[in-house]
Design an enzyme around this catalytic site. Structure first.
Site, PDB file in Angstrom:
ATOM      1  N   LYS A 190       2.895  -4.338  -9.764  1.00  0.00           N
ATOM      2  CA  LYS A 190       1.585  -4.197 -10.403  1.00  0.00           C
ATOM      3  C   LYS A 190       1.044  -5.555 -10.824  1.00  0.00           C
ATOM      4  O   LYS A 190      -0.122  -5.878 -10.570  1.00  0.00           O
ATOM      5  CB  LYS A 190       1.726  -3.271 -11.622  1.00  0.00           C
ATOM      6  CG  LYS A 190       0.432  -2.637 -12.060  1.00  0.00           C
ATOM      7  CD  LYS A 190       0.662  -1.656 -13.217  1.00  0.00           C
ATOM      8  CE  LYS A 190       1.275  -0.352 -12.738  1.00  0.00           C
ATOM      9  NZ  LYS A 190       1.774   0.479 -13.857  1.00  0.00           N
TER      10      LYS A 190
ATOM     11  N   ARG B  18       1.415  -1.953 -19.743  1.00  0.00           N
ATOM     12  CA  ARG B  18       1.828  -1.190 -18.558  1.00  0.00           C
ATOM     13  C   ARG B  18       3.118  -1.759 -17.994  1.00  0.00           C
ATOM     14  O   ARG B  18       3.253  -2.964 -17.842  1.00  0.00           O
ATOM     15  CB  ARG B  18       0.732  -1.273 -17.489  1.00  0.00           C
ATOM     16  CG  ARG B  18      -0.669  -1.125 -18.049  1.00  0.00           C
ATOM     17  CD  ARG B  18      -1.753  -1.576 -17.065  1.00  0.00           C
ATOM     18  NE  ARG B  18      -1.819  -0.753 -15.883  1.00  0.00           N
ATOM     19  CZ  ARG B  18      -2.608  -1.031 -14.846  1.00  0.00           C
ATOM     20  NH1 ARG B  18      -3.360  -2.125 -14.849  1.00  0.00           N
ATOM     21  NH2 ARG B  18      -2.610  -0.235 -13.800  1.00  0.00           N
TER      22      ARG B  18
ATOM     23  N   GLY C  71       9.423   7.428 -13.624  1.00  0.00           N
ATOM     24  CA  GLY C  71      10.525   7.563 -14.556  1.00  0.00           C
ATOM     25  C   GLY C  71      10.551   6.424 -15.541  1.00  0.00           C
ATOM     26  O   GLY C  71      11.205   6.474 -16.572  1.00  0.00           O
TER      27      GLY C  71
ATOM     28  N   MET D 250       8.492   3.763 -18.183  1.00  0.00           N
ATOM     29  CA  MET D 250       7.560   4.042 -19.272  1.00  0.00           C
ATOM     30  C   MET D 250       6.149   4.269 -18.745  1.00  0.00           C
ATOM     31  O   MET D 250       5.714   3.641 -17.807  1.00  0.00           O
ATOM     32  CB  MET D 250       7.550   2.837 -20.200  1.00  0.00           C
ATOM     33  CG  MET D 250       6.763   3.080 -21.436  1.00  0.00           C
ATOM     34  SD  MET D 250       6.233   1.556 -22.173  1.00  0.00           S
ATOM     35  CE  MET D 250       4.686   1.353 -21.336  1.00  0.00           C
TER      36      MET D 250
ATOM     37  N   ARG E 136      -1.912  -1.333  -4.384  1.00  0.00           N
ATOM     38  CA  ARG E 136      -0.556  -1.360  -3.813  1.00  0.00           C
ATOM     39  C   ARG E 136      -0.609  -0.769  -2.418  1.00  0.00           C
ATOM     40  O   ARG E 136      -1.598  -0.140  -2.035  1.00  0.00           O
ATOM     41  CB  ARG E 136       0.417  -0.583  -4.688  1.00  0.00           C
ATOM     42  CG  ARG E 136       0.068   0.892  -4.770  1.00  0.00           C
ATOM     43  CD  ARG E 136       0.988   1.632  -5.700  1.00  0.00           C
ATOM     44  NE  ARG E 136       0.281   2.789  -6.220  1.00  0.00           N
ATOM     45  CZ  ARG E 136       0.634   3.465  -7.287  1.00  0.00           C
ATOM     46  NH1 ARG E 136       1.677   3.109  -7.973  1.00  0.00           N
ATOM     47  NH2 ARG E 136      -0.051   4.508  -7.685  1.00  0.00           N
TER      48      ARG E 136
ATOM     49  N   HIS F 273      27.630  23.657  15.711  1.00  0.00           N
ATOM     50  CA  HIS F 273      27.107  24.232  16.947  1.00  0.00           C
ATOM     51  C   HIS F 273      25.625  24.580  16.807  1.00  0.00           C
ATOM     52  O   HIS F 273      24.796  24.203  17.631  1.00  0.00           O
ATOM     53  CB  HIS F 273      27.918  25.490  17.307  1.00  0.00           C
ATOM     54  CG  HIS F 273      27.449  26.184  18.548  1.00  0.00           C
ATOM     55  ND1 HIS F 273      26.546  27.219  18.495  1.00  0.00           N
ATOM     56  CD2 HIS F 273      27.712  25.963  19.859  1.00  0.00           C
ATOM     57  CE1 HIS F 273      26.291  27.618  19.729  1.00  0.00           C
ATOM     58  NE2 HIS F 273      27.003  26.874  20.582  1.00  0.00           N
TER      59      HIS F 273
ATOM     60  N   ARG G 128      28.433  16.025  32.621  1.00  0.00           N
ATOM     61  CA  ARG G 128      29.789  16.115  32.078  1.00  0.00           C
ATOM     62  C   ARG G 128      30.458  17.371  32.613  1.00  0.00           C
ATOM     63  O   ARG G 128      29.911  18.466  32.521  1.00  0.00           O
ATOM     64  CB  ARG G 128      29.738  16.184  30.557  1.00  0.00           C
ATOM     65  CG  ARG G 128      31.136  16.289  29.957  1.00  0.00           C
ATOM     66  CD  ARG G 128      31.103  16.423  28.455  1.00  0.00           C
ATOM     67  NE  ARG G 128      30.586  17.718  28.049  1.00  0.00           N
ATOM     68  CZ  ARG G 128      30.379  18.052  26.775  1.00  0.00           C
ATOM     69  NH1 ARG G 128      30.603  17.164  25.817  1.00  0.00           N
ATOM     70  NH2 ARG G 128      29.938  19.242  26.475  1.00  0.00           N
TER      71      ARG G 128
ATOM     72  N   GLU H 246      35.832   9.195  23.691  1.00  0.00           N
ATOM     73  CA  GLU H 246      35.672  10.007  22.483  1.00  0.00           C
ATOM     74  C   GLU H 246      36.992  10.202  21.739  1.00  0.00           C
ATOM     75  O   GLU H 246      37.077  10.998  20.810  1.00  0.00           O
ATOM     76  CB  GLU H 246      35.028  11.353  22.821  1.00  0.00           C
ATOM     77  CG  GLU H 246      35.627  12.046  24.022  1.00  0.00           C
ATOM     78  CD  GLU H 246      34.811  13.251  24.489  1.00  0.00           C
ATOM     79  OE1 GLU H 246      34.071  13.833  23.683  1.00  0.00           O
ATOM     80  OE2 GLU H 246      34.941  13.613  25.672  1.00  0.00           O
TER      81      GLU H 246
ATOM     82  N   SER I  88      30.596   6.433  28.344  1.00  0.00           N
ATOM     83  CA  SER I  88      29.597   6.956  27.431  1.00  0.00           C
ATOM     84  C   SER I  88      30.340   7.373  26.165  1.00  0.00           C
ATOM     85  O   SER I  88      31.267   8.175  26.226  1.00  0.00           O
ATOM     86  CB  SER I  88      28.883   8.160  28.056  1.00  0.00           C
ATOM     87  OG  SER I  88      27.970   8.700  27.129  1.00  0.00           O
TER      88      SER I  88
ATOM     89  N   CYS J  91      26.259   9.128  23.848  1.00  0.00           N
ATOM     90  CA  CYS J  91      25.618  10.419  24.006  1.00  0.00           C
ATOM     91  C   CYS J  91      25.884  11.363  22.844  1.00  0.00           C
ATOM     92  O   CYS J  91      25.571  12.532  22.889  1.00  0.00           O
ATOM     93  CB  CYS J  91      26.027  11.072  25.325  1.00  0.00           C
ATOM     94  SG  CYS J  91      27.791  11.411  25.414  1.00  0.00           S
TER      95      CYS J  91
ATOM     96  N   TYR K  39      22.382   1.874  26.962  1.00  0.00           N
ATOM     97  CA  TYR K  39      21.444   2.941  26.624  1.00  0.00           C
ATOM     98  C   TYR K  39      21.970   3.836  25.517  1.00  0.00           C
ATOM     99  O   TYR K  39      23.167   3.831  25.214  1.00  0.00           O
ATOM    100  CB  TYR K  39      21.119   3.786  27.867  1.00  0.00           C
ATOM    101  CG  TYR K  39      22.258   4.645  28.361  1.00  0.00           C
ATOM    102  CD1 TYR K  39      22.470   5.914  27.833  1.00  0.00           C
ATOM    103  CD2 TYR K  39      23.135   4.181  29.339  1.00  0.00           C
ATOM    104  CE1 TYR K  39      23.526   6.703  28.271  1.00  0.00           C
ATOM    105  CE2 TYR K  39      24.193   4.952  29.777  1.00  0.00           C
ATOM    106  CZ  TYR K  39      24.385   6.212  29.243  1.00  0.00           C
ATOM    107  OH  TYR K  39      25.429   6.990  29.649  1.00  0.00           O
TER     108      TYR K  39
HETATM  109  P1  ADP Z   1       1.031   4.101 -13.403  1.00  0.00           P
HETATM  110  O1  ADP Z   1       2.089   3.146 -12.993  1.00  0.00           O
HETATM  111  O2  ADP Z   1       1.575   5.382 -13.897  1.00  0.00           O
HETATM  112  O3  ADP Z   1      -0.039   4.231 -12.386  1.00  0.00           O
HETATM  113  P2  ADP Z   1      -0.752   2.345 -14.839  1.00  0.00           P
HETATM  114  O4  ADP Z   1      -0.153   1.197 -15.555  1.00  0.00           O
HETATM  115  O5  ADP Z   1      -1.396   2.051 -13.537  1.00  0.00           O
HETATM  116  O6  ADP Z   1       0.373   3.452 -14.717  1.00  0.00           O
HETATM  117  O7  ADP Z   1      -1.780   3.036 -15.794  1.00  0.00           O
HETATM  118  C1  ADP Z   1      -2.244   4.315 -15.594  1.00  0.00           C
HETATM  119  C2  ADP Z   1      -3.704   4.419 -15.812  1.00  0.00           C
HETATM  120  O8  ADP Z   1      -4.092   3.939 -17.092  1.00  0.00           O
HETATM  121  C3  ADP Z   1      -4.539   3.566 -14.865  1.00  0.00           C
HETATM  122  O9  ADP Z   1      -4.717   4.187 -13.632  1.00  0.00           O
HETATM  123  C4  ADP Z   1      -5.845   3.477 -15.609  1.00  0.00           C
HETATM  124  O10 ADP Z   1      -6.628   4.621 -15.368  1.00  0.00           O
HETATM  125  C5  ADP Z   1      -5.405   3.411 -17.050  1.00  0.00           C
HETATM  126  N1  ADP Z   1      -5.408   2.005 -17.482  1.00  0.00           N
HETATM  127  C6  ADP Z   1      -4.420   1.109 -17.422  1.00  0.00           C
HETATM  128  N2  ADP Z   1      -4.830  -0.099 -17.874  1.00  0.00           N
HETATM  129  C7  ADP Z   1      -6.130   0.046 -18.209  1.00  0.00           C
HETATM  130  C8  ADP Z   1      -7.131  -0.856 -18.719  1.00  0.00           C
HETATM  131  N3  ADP Z   1      -6.874  -2.133 -18.958  1.00  0.00           N
HETATM  132  N4  ADP Z   1      -8.366  -0.347 -18.936  1.00  0.00           N
HETATM  133  C9  ADP Z   1      -8.617   0.959 -18.679  1.00  0.00           C
HETATM  134  N5  ADP Z   1      -7.748   1.838 -18.203  1.00  0.00           N
HETATM  135  C10 ADP Z   1      -6.500   1.391 -17.961  1.00  0.00           C
HETATM  136 MG    MG Z   2      -1.213   3.017 -11.746  1.00  0.00          MG
HETATM  137 MG    MG Z   3       2.997   6.450 -14.959  1.00  0.00          MG
END
Ligand code: ADP
Ligand code: MG
Ligand code: MG
Length: 897
Positions: A29, A99, A108, A110, A342, A458, A620, A765, A784, A851, A871
């Site tokens: 990110k 974030r 999973g 935060m 991404r 089988h 075979r 084999e 083979s 094979c 092959y």
């Molecule tokens: P995730 O990895 O779950 O996608 P993000 O870090 O991308 O989490 O955040 C999730 C959402 O929070 C973003 O898609 C956006 O909508 C909102 N968000 C994050 N940062 C900002 C920001 N600076 N201003 C406004 N919205 C934000």
């Molecule tokens: Mg996101």
């Molecule tokens: Mg998330």
């Protein structure tokens, strides 16, 4: 980066200083945000705290590394300068989002904390600054909720439930609380947090930020994150970065909103922006599903300028990254802000189309395009796809043995499957496991489910060969043949009930679930054409019938690497002749019975040679032990008991005689079954050991092959037969059989006054064959590798029984993967290497292939490329996968010879 003595390590990178090449340090990110910032896109300003800072935090007993806080402060001041707002300013505060973001996408971890910096005073400032008091208090409420949950670990549901109840009872009725209502709600939420954590939500914005950063660091080792990493093989020590970014507000009115977009359609690959937008909403609202977002096209009508700008940014991002992107954005009072970019996840179909289009657009090379498509994803393109929804009931889950999807009514018996299919019904054959006796039922069924057996059982092998959907090893299923039903716990599925089998996921679903038919398009053909240019390994198919052979050619097979002949004995009344042969008292009678089968074999081979005109066909000779051609013991015993019972009630002399005859016949069969029965058939009288004991069988098969070859050649078909002797352990066994093959073939050529070139080789084999490959190669013209048996005999694992414990081995990490699915490169692979080296030491031009099932597995194909085989041969429907995987292997070995 140097560690230890370096005094002023840079822990914090403003978005303006990072770049998208710094994924490891800044996380995915952070690198994306930095990349977009430096490319001049509208990104709210902010900074990234490095993964190295997180690592050091863990090394230091959860204490912030030295200098981290002062660098954060400095970066924060720069954001204040850029925005002209101040963190904690009561007259119009700067707010942040915090974030997480590791180098690999990791659900999973935060969740994000938004609106950080609000307290009882700054909220008034935000209200004044925006002129929208309700909005400001709503933002504050969201912050308290997220902070309580994420930093203090208050269960999400508790805070959610309170907020929802209050909102439902609100006077306003539009989902947004009045200021007074918000104020009261926030107090309640804070009380809950205090009660839970014994600590209050801090008012000081800097304290909020410090705790939030620590919470992101700490979330690296929470349960969910650890489990996810374990499951996906992600290293523990890559750590996460933290992104701190100025807030923009999608929830500040009707000219605001938040959305996600793919630069192209991720399910078809069509070059049209695809996504969703929700007006007057913030972040989580889209995911939470409270309000249904609109398709992105709605933005074009509502805010055409924003839409066009987004479209342009999408194009530029694609040009920049040379790949399809997945974007997150927010619109704040009509201004577009980019929040994330991404690599977009996509289906196999979309992956192909995007890759081919991008080559045509000049964005990437053909090599890039071929490398970008994951070989195993091609299978999706060849089989119907089950479109299961959330409401569909999953009855049981087994191993996805053969892809595709089909619905049918449940039957438990092969004969019945055949009858019902003939009457036009779609049937799903459910068995404990299948045997060659069930073959006709498998042909008739639309899908096969077994409760036992692994992915090379089988059922699995036969189903894949036919391209038929199959799920095996459904251990939860208890099949009850007597009552014609199966149980999964308390759930009972009876004969005739509809189920849908999903061979892509291994699920057995209740009822008729929709499937969609795939079609191979021009994009597919184009990409595969490029793959064929790059690969050096040839790809053949394992095909046993003319129809299979023709299908294999259509999918690009360059020959047949394994034509098993045993199926040819099962069809129609051939099995009767086969049984006659087995029961025959002497060699002459045996040969006589075999002449009945010979014409059938000859026609089958002619069909296969024709379909493979100009391409080699490896045939075979008979492999399975003879008792497999006899009826099952229990069935025979049952039948005899039944006949004897009827004898007791028989009325006429005629009936009595007839019954006595049959009893006599069945008892002879039973004696033969018992005579041939083996404790361990897998290591018993099979393969070339049969041809040595009963040379008439080898003679008959070779006569059929040679006759078919000559007849085809007479018609102008180019025939390239390769006769393969199975299960050789001793060079002398091979020599014995080879002598018969040559003698019989020559006699056929003399008879027809025409000869056809052919080769005689062997399957490797058994470990002994691999170790003595040099002696075998003295006479054998090709090898083979039968890697199924070779795996079985090298590891001492019965492939039919190992499915009981192998999955547990994989779960516990004792072995990395099932060696029947992907070659055990260190063990079995070593034997492959040894046999190749020793074989070529006496015959440098020895043609060597594979094979076994591994011939269609991408990781194994990469290994075979490195060993230098000629092959690989795999199930017909895996041929495209093998072609692409072989291209990947060839490209990889170019750089890394
Ligand atoms: P995730 O990895 O779950 O996608 P993000 O870090 O991308 O989490 O955040 C999730 C959402 O929070 C973003 O898609 C956006 O909508 C909102 N968000 C994050 N940062 C900002 C920001 N600076 N201003 C406004 N919205 C934000
Ligand atoms: Mg996101
Ligand atoms: Mg998330």
């Amino acid at each position: 980066m140097m560690m230890g003595l370096v005094m002023t390590q840079q822990w914090v990178y403003p978005f303006t200083e990072g770049s998208e090449t710094m994924r490891e340090l800044l996380g995915g990110k952070g690198a994306g945000l930095a990349g977009m910032t430096t490319a001049g896109f509208p990104v709210p300003p902010g900074f990234t705290i490095t993964t190295q800072a997180c690592r050091t935090y863990y090394d230091n007993d959860h204490i912030f590394p030295k200098g981290l806080w002062s660098q954060t402060d400095a970066a924060l001041s720069r954001v204040e300068e850029i925005t002209g707002k101040h963190f904690g300013d009561v007259s119009g505060p700067l707010l942040f989002s915090v974030r997480s973001g590791a180098a690999v996408s990791m659900p999973g971890m935060m969740d994000s904390i938004l609106n950080l910096g609000l307290n009882d005073e700054t909220v008034e400032g935000l209200a004044k600054l925006t002129g929208d008091e309700r909005f400001a208090w709503d933002s504050y409420r969201r912050f308290v909720q997220m902070f309580g949950e994420i930093v203090f670990g208050v269960p999400r549901e508790r805070l959610h439930a309170i907020a929802e109840t209050v909102t439902a009872q609100s006077e306003s009725g539009d989902g947004l609380l009045s200021t007074e209502e918000s104020r009261a709600l926030i107090q309640r939420l804070k009380d809950v947090v205090l009660g839970h954590a014994r600590t209050a939500v801090p008012d000081d914005p800097r304290e909020q930020l410090r705790l939030a950063i620590a919470a992101v660091f700490d979330s690296w080792t929470n349960r969910r994150a650890i489990d996810y990493r374990r499951l996906n093989g992600i290293d523990e020590d890559v750590y996460t970065a933290v992104n701190v970014q100025a807030m923009v507000f999608g929830n500040s009115g009707e000219d605001s909103g938040t959305g996600v977009a793919f630069t192209r359609n991720p399910s078809t690959g069509a070059p049209i922006m695809y996504g969703e937008f929700l007006s007057n909403a913030q972040g989580e609202d889209v995911v939470a599903g409270i309000r249904t977002p609109e398709p992105i096209a709605s933005l074009e009508h509502a805010m055409p300028d924003v839409y066009n700008q987004l479209r342009e940014i999408a194009d530029r991002l694609e040009n920049h990254y040379c790949d399809m992107q997945d974007l997150e954005f927010t619109v704040d009072h009509g201004k577009l802000w980019m929040l994330q970019t991404r690599r977009g996840k996509r289906t196999g179909r979309a992956a192909i189309r995007v890759a081919v289009d991008m080559v045509r657009e000049g964005l990437i090379t053909r090599v890039d395009a071929v490398n970008r498509v994951t070989a195993s994803r091609l299978e999706e393109l060849l089989h119907p796809i089950v479109m299961a929804g959330a409401d569909d009931e999953v009855i049981a889950t087994g191993l996805p043995a053969s892809p595709g999807g089909a619905s049918g009514v449940v039957v438990f018996d092969a004969d019945e499957a055949e009858e019902m299919a003939a009457a036009g019904k779609d049937v799903v054959l459910v068995r404990h496991e299948t045997s060659p006796d069930d073959f006709h039922g498998m042909v008739a069924a639309v899908a096969i489910v077994t409760s036992r057996g692994g992915v090379t059982s089988h059922a699995a092998v036969v189903a894949r060969g036919m391209g038929k959907c199959c799920v095996v090893g459904c251990a939860e299923i208890e099949v009850d043949y007597a009552d014609k039903l199966f149980r999964v716990g308390n759930r009972v599925v009876s004969h005739g009930e509809w189920v849908t089998v999903d061979g892509n996921t291994g699920q057995v679903l209740a009822g008729q679930v929709d499937t969609v038919e795939p079609e191979l398009d021009d994009y597919y053909e184009t990409l595969m054409g490029w793959a064929d240019e790059f690969r050096t390994l040839q790809v053949r198919a394992n095909a046993d019938t003319p129809a299979d052979a023709a299908a294999a050619r259509r999918l690009g097979a360059e020959g047949i690497g394994l034509c098993r002949t045993e199926h040819m004995f099962f069809e129609g009344d051939r099995i009767e002749a086969m049984r006659e042969m087995i029961m025959a008292p002497n060699a002459i009678a045996r040969a006589e019975a075999l002449t009945k089968i010979e014409p059938y074999q000859t026609t089958d081979f002619e069909g296969i040679f024709e379909a493979m005109d100009g391409f080699p066909v490896t045939i075979r000779l008979l492999d399975p032990p003879l008792h497999e051609f006899l009826p099952r013991r229990d069935e025979t015993v049952e039948r005899i008991t039944d006949l004897k019972l009827r004898l007791g009630h028989a009325q006429s002399l005629e009936d009595i005689n007839r019954l006595l005859d049959e009893i006599n016949e069945r008892e002879t069969i039973l004696r033969q079954i018992e005579r041939l029965s083996e404790v361990n058939p897998m290591l018993g009288h099979r393969g070339c050991r049969l041809g040595i004991a009963y040379p008439e069988i080898t003679e008959m098969q070779v006569r059929a092959i040679a006759t078919a070859a000559v007849r085809c050649a007479e018609r102008g078909v180019v025939v390239l037969p390769e006769i393969m002797i199975p299960l050789v352990a001793f060079a002398t066994e091979f020599q014995h059989q080879e002598e018969i093959v040559r003698r019989v073939a020559e006699s056929v050529f003399v008879q027809y006054g025409m000869r056809v070139d052919y080769t005689v080789g062997t399957m490797i084999e058994l470990p002994r064959a691999a170790l003595t490959a040099d002696a075998i190669a003295e006479t054998a013209e090709f090898f083979s590798f039968g890697t199924n048996d070779l795996t079985q005999s090298t590891a001492g694992l019965s492939r039919d029984d190992a499915s009981r414990f192998l999955p547990g081995y994989v779960r516990r990490g004792i072995i990395e993967h099932d060696p029947f699915q992907s070659l055990d490169q260190t063990g079995v692979g070593e034997l492959v290497q040894i046999a190749t080296d020793r074989g070529r030491s006496v015959r440098p031009d020895l043609k060597i292939g594979v094979c076994g099932e591994h011939g269609g597995d991408p990781a194994s194909i990469d290994f075979f490329q490195r060993v230098g085989l000629n092959y690989v041969s795999c199930s017909t429907y895996r041929v495209p996968v093998a072609r692409l995987a072989a291209a990947h292997a060839a490209l990889a070995s170019r750089v890394d010879p």
